[in-house]
Design a protein around this motif. Structure first.
Motif, mmCIF file in Angstrom:
data_model
loop_
_atom_site.group_PDB
_atom_site.id
_atom_site.type_symbol
_atom_site.label_atom_id
_atom_site.label_comp_id
_atom_site.label_asym_id
_atom_site.label_seq_id
_atom_site.Cartn_x
_atom_site.Cartn_y
_atom_site.Cartn_z
ATOM 1 N N TRP A 1 129.127 42.784 -18.362
ATOM 2 C CA TRP A 1 129.015 42.590 -19.800
ATOM 3 C C TRP A 1 128.114 41.390 -20.088
ATOM 4 O O TRP A 1 127.828 40.586 -19.204
ATOM 5 C CB TRP A 1 130.390 42.410 -20.446
ATOM 6 C CG TRP A 1 131.040 41.066 -20.285
ATOM 7 C CD1 TRP A 1 131.061 40.036 -21.188
ATOM 8 C CD2 TRP A 1 131.776 40.593 -19.126
ATOM 9 N NE1 TRP A 1 131.769 38.970 -20.680
ATOM 10 C CE2 TRP A 1 132.216 39.282 -19.436
ATOM 11 C CE3 TRP A 1 132.101 41.149 -17.897
ATOM 12 C CZ2 TRP A 1 132.957 38.519 -18.535
ATOM 13 C CZ3 TRP A 1 132.842 40.386 -16.998
ATOM 14 C CH2 TRP A 1 133.267 39.093 -17.315
ATOM 15 N N SER A 2 127.679 41.295 -21.336
ATOM 16 C CA SER A 2 126.753 40.242 -21.744
ATOM 17 C C SER A 2 127.489 39.103 -22.419
ATOM 18 O O SER A 2 128.425 39.319 -23.190
ATOM 19 C CB SER A 2 125.702 40.797 -22.722
ATOM 20 O OG SER A 2 124.933 41.818 -22.123
ATOM 21 N N ALA B 1 120.421 39.505 -23.289
ATOM 22 C CA ALA B 1 120.812 40.915 -23.288
ATOM 23 C C ALA B 1 122.061 41.126 -24.126
ATOM 24 O O ALA B 1 122.950 40.277 -24.184
ATOM 25 C CB ALA B 1 121.056 41.388 -21.855
ATOM 26 N N ASN B 2 122.115 42.287 -24.769
ATOM 27 C CA ASN B 2 123.273 42.673 -25.578
ATOM 28 C C ASN B 2 123.920 43.906 -24.947
ATOM 29 O O ASN B 2 124.683 43.794 -24.016
ATOM 30 C CB ASN B 2 122.828 42.924 -27.021
ATOM 31 C CG ASN B 2 123.981 43.166 -27.968
ATOM 32 O OD1 ASN B 2 125.081 43.540 -27.573
ATOM 33 N ND2 ASN B 2 123.746 42.973 -29.252
ATOM 34 N N GLU C 1 129.768 40.736 -25.191
ATOM 35 C CA GLU C 1 129.305 42.013 -25.742
ATOM 36 C C GLU C 1 128.923 42.974 -24.613
ATOM 37 O O GLU C 1 128.829 42.594 -23.449
ATOM 38 C CB GLU C 1 128.070 41.782 -26.633
ATOM 39 C CG GLU C 1 128.312 42.014 -28.116
ATOM 40 C CD GLU C 1 128.360 43.480 -28.486
ATOM 41 O OE1 GLU C 1 128.512 44.329 -27.585
ATOM 42 O OE2 GLU C 1 128.266 43.784 -29.689
ATOM 43 N N GLY C 2 128.699 44.221 -24.985
ATOM 44 C CA GLY C 2 128.061 45.204 -24.137
ATOM 45 C C GLY C 2 128.711 45.527 -22.812
ATOM 46 O O GLY C 2 128.017 45.605 -21.796
ATOM 47 N N PRO C 3 130.035 45.771 -22.732
ATOM 48 C CA PRO C 3 130.634 46.080 -21.433
ATOM 49 C C PRO C 3 130.210 47.455 -20.920
ATOM 50 O O PRO C 3 130.053 48.407 -21.684
ATOM 51 C CB PRO C 3 132.135 46.041 -21.730
ATOM 52 C CG PRO C 3 132.234 46.453 -23.173
ATOM 53 C CD PRO C 3 131.023 45.855 -23.831
ATOM 54 N N ALA C 4 130.029 47.546 -19.610
ATOM 55 C CA ALA C 4 129.710 48.814 -18.960
ATOM 56 C C ALA C 4 130.397 48.840 -17.603
ATOM 57 O O ALA C 4 130.435 47.823 -16.905
ATOM 58 C CB ALA C 4 128.201 48.992 -18.790
ATOM 59 N N ARG D 1 123.217 35.392 -20.297
ATOM 60 C CA ARG D 1 123.613 35.845 -18.975
ATOM 61 C C ARG D 1 124.356 37.170 -19.061
ATOM 62 O O ARG D 1 124.917 37.527 -20.103
ATOM 63 C CB ARG D 1 124.509 34.806 -18.296
ATOM 64 C CG ARG D 1 125.809 34.521 -19.069
ATOM 65 C CD ARG D 1 126.639 33.428 -18.409
ATOM 66 N NE ARG D 1 127.875 33.173 -19.167
ATOM 67 C CZ ARG D 1 128.857 32.371 -18.763
ATOM 68 N NH1 ARG D 1 128.747 31.731 -17.606
ATOM 69 N NH2 ARG D 1 129.944 32.204 -19.505
ATOM 70 N N ILE D 2 124.336 37.910 -17.949
ATOM 71 C CA ILE D 2 125.165 39.096 -17.767
ATOM 72 C C ILE D 2 126.168 38.767 -16.674
ATOM 73 O O ILE D 2 125.798 38.292 -15.592
ATOM 74 C CB ILE D 2 124.330 40.326 -17.378
ATOM 75 C CG1 ILE D 2 123.375 40.700 -18.517
ATOM 76 C CG2 ILE D 2 125.234 41.507 -17.058
ATOM 77 C CD1 ILE D 2 122.440 41.849 -18.178
ATOM 78 N N LEU D 3 127.448 39.016 -16.971
ATOM 79 C CA LEU D 3 128.523 38.697 -16.044
ATOM 80 C C LEU D 3 129.060 39.963 -15.388
ATOM 81 O O LEU D 3 128.914 41.067 -15.924
ATOM 82 C CB LEU D 3 129.652 37.976 -16.777
ATOM 83 C CG LEU D 3 129.278 36.638 -17.426
ATOM 84 C CD1 LEU D 3 130.411 36.137 -18.316
ATOM 85 C CD2 LEU D 3 128.933 35.601 -16.367
ATOM 86 N N GLN D 4 129.698 39.787 -14.239
ATOM 87 C CA GLN D 4 130.293 40.889 -13.497
ATOM 88 C C GLN D 4 131.719 40.521 -13.103
ATOM 89 O O GLN D 4 131.947 39.433 -12.556
ATOM 90 C CB GLN D 4 129.479 41.188 -12.236
ATOM 91 C CG GLN D 4 130.034 42.315 -11.369
ATOM 92 C CD GLN D 4 129.297 42.407 -10.046
ATOM 93 O OE1 GLN D 4 129.172 41.425 -9.321
ATOM 94 N NE2 GLN D 4 128.785 43.591 -9.737
#
Length: 294
Positions: free
Chosen positions: A35-36, A62-63, A22-25, A42-45
């Protein structure tokens, strides 16, 4: 749709192994996508040529994520029930956690307007079970859309009429706000549409109306391109609508899409989170960008 997509461009799978992506930026300064993976906390890169790594190993479930005008990551955390900003030095600043003395539900998706104000939705998804957060009773009377002034800390509920407000975005001129309502997820016959609001002289939403209904699936998250078209998640890919709400076509994706964002050096690459994976495809338009504030 022929002007929006490029026939020779294919959908690429950049990463899999998420439980619910979810939640790409897109972070332009680093030319990377974050994104989440909510249930994995976790948040991935992802970086072109380097692949994927954990950016935040414990994300408080996080979303939604966005990037503010200073290039900082701003995230909606389910477990802490707050909106937080990660500073350039790596520290974490809580921007909002309560409204009218009560805890927020579970902030979900988020955008930043050109004036620096932060807008986010607050349904109860993150407190319904322990899978995407921590089960708890809601303290707020409803599920609202909020506007946060990061300078003063003032938090204002600007939309109170929705069942489960979810994704949100502004039109390119920022005169219109779009917010999705995915209440059908927990209410038989509930909404699965995107609403449109005009912004008045005070920058507050009014004139609520249905912009488009999404089926199959729900408009979990969406973005706007430079011409005002809406690119929305759905159960069968990315559905695209004109600024007037006319259905233009879709990009087929093999998993249910949760969210998406434009990015890349030319802002013409669509990054898509879909269930377990991160996908990307080059398209024929650029994503809308924030206006410069004089």
């Amino acid at each position: 749709m022929r002007d929006l997509v490029i026939p020779i461009c294919r959908l690429e799978k950049l990463f899999e192994d998420c439980l619910w992506a979810e939640g790409p930026a897109y972070m332009a300064g680093a030319d990377c996508v974050v994104w989440s993976d909510i249930p994995n906390n976790r948040i991935l890169q992802w970086v072109e040529g380097l692949g994927t790594r954990p950016l935040v190993s414990v994300s408080n479930y996080a979303n939604g994520n966005t990037i503010d005008r200073e290039g900082r990551l701003v995230s909606c955390e389910h477990q802490s029930r707050s909106v937080v900003r990660r500073e350039h030095n790596g520290s974490r600043t809580v921007l909002a956690s309560h409204f009218e003395g009560k805890r927020l539900n579970s902030p979900n998706d988020i955008v930043v307007r050109s004036d620096g104000s932060i807008w986010f939705t607050d349904p109860t998804y993150g407190i319904l079970t322990d899978y995407e957060g921590e089960r708890a009773e809601p303290e707020q009377e409803g599920c609202n859309v909020y506007r946060l002034d990061p300078e003063t800390g003032e938090l204002r509920a600007v939309v109170r009429s929705m069942v489960k407000p979810n994704g949100l975005a502004f039109s390119p001129d920022e005169d219109r706000l779009y917010v999705s309502d995915t209440g059908v997820s927990h209410l038989d016959g509930g909404p699965h549409h995107i609403l449109a609001f005009d912004l008045n002289e005070q920058g507050l939403p009014e004139n609520e109306r249905v912009f488009a209904e999404i089926s199959p699936g729900v408009p979990d998250g969406f973005r706007v391109d430079e011409f005002g078209n809406i690119w929305s998640s759905s159960g069968n890919g990315v559905q695209v609508f004109s600024p007037e709400g006319d259905f233009l076509g879709r990009i087929a994706v093999p998993e249910a899409v949760s969210n998406l964002t434009f990015g890349g050096p030319k802002n013409n690459r669509l990054f898509i989170t879909a269930t377990t994976s991160l996908y990307a495809i080059y398209v024929g338009v650029r994503g809308a960008t924030r206006r410069e504030v004089l």
